[in-house]
Design an enzyme around this catalytic site. Sequence first.
Site, PDB file in Angstrom:
ATOM      1  N   CYS A 138      59.121  50.960  10.828  1.00 21.95           N
ATOM      2  CA  CYS A 138      59.792  50.335  11.959  1.00 21.95           C
ATOM      3  C   CYS A 138      59.599  51.237  13.168  1.00 21.95           C
ATOM      4  O   CYS A 138      58.907  52.243  13.073  1.00 21.95           O
ATOM      5  CB  CYS A 138      61.268  50.086  11.654  1.00 21.95           C
ATOM      6  SG  CYS A 138      62.151  51.597  11.249  1.00 21.95           S
ATOM      7  N   THR A 139      60.206  50.904  14.291  1.00 21.46           N
ATOM      8  CA  THR A 139      59.899  51.583  15.552  1.00 21.46           C
ATOM      9  C   THR A 139      60.132  53.093  15.498  1.00 21.46           C
ATOM     10  O   THR A 139      59.215  53.886  15.681  1.00 21.46           O
ATOM     11  CB  THR A 139      60.730  50.971  16.698  1.00 21.46           C
ATOM     12  OG1 THR A 139      60.627  49.553  16.615  1.00 21.46           O
ATOM     13  CG2 THR A 139      60.236  51.460  18.051  1.00 21.46           C
TER      14      THR A 139
END
Length: 293
Positions: free
Chosen positions: A181-182
Amino acid sequence: MTGKILLYYKFQPIADPEAVRLWQRDLCEGLGLTGRILISKHGINGTVGGDIDACKAYARKTKEYFRGIEFKWSEGSAADFPKLSVKAREEIVAFGAPDELQVDDKGVVGGGTHLTPEQVNELVANNPDVVFFDGRNAREAEIGKFKNAVVPDVETTHDFIRELESGKYDWMKDKPVIAYCTGGIRCEVLTPLMKNRGFEEVYQIDGGIVRYGEKYGNQGLWEGSLYVFDKRMHTEFGAPGDPNFVQLGHCVHCGEATNDFYNCANEPECRHQYLSCAACREANPVCGECAQK
Ligand SMILES: [Zn+2]
Ligand SMILES: [Zn+2]
């Protein structure tokens, strides 16, 4: 006056989230910081902006309670946020599983093994079965993702449990899976949920896509742009015009290359964000679904 933005999270048991909320609110107010902070019994997740000295004082004070917390510093200021919001919630990342997540003094219990960006590349090079699993919502993956990643059909993190239990991903359960994820926080919660549902070999990336991109730019296994939650909307690794950059985003109306998301003009009935080129946005400012109607 130079400004800065701090991004941070820490999973740590908090006996009294409301007391920590009041302390954090007073600390930020006293320092003139704005932004958004969430606190739960599992930890803290925040983004605050302000004067550089105020940010330093905030980081120093917050470290006294959240030992080992890491702050990511970026350009910006208090003006990037309309106000200060400090809330105590059931979860600092809303997966709808506040009682399933276990946190102790070392952090999340039973999560995926952490990999450095180098270890990600090593694992993939040595094992053709490795699967990348996107831990973000599907829209974010439209403009960038890891090579050959599996992108689950989720609009928000609330949809993950339903997806994981749908049977669609059972073929991955005995394979090495790298969730990403980010910045890493969503995978801290996602990976124990995956392991609890029978995914046997689960990994996550230290510092998420951001750190991987800082290390490898467009030379590694990442393809495209990174969706970000500020007014930039997306960011690219490497210099503009980098020949290794892979353009993934396309206008939903005409197919032209674009990484620009817009809110569908058919609000409030439709809440879609969609990719559009400037010309189509001008001519018909609605999402693909609404354009069909
Ligand atoms: Zn277009
Ligand atoms: Zn729409």
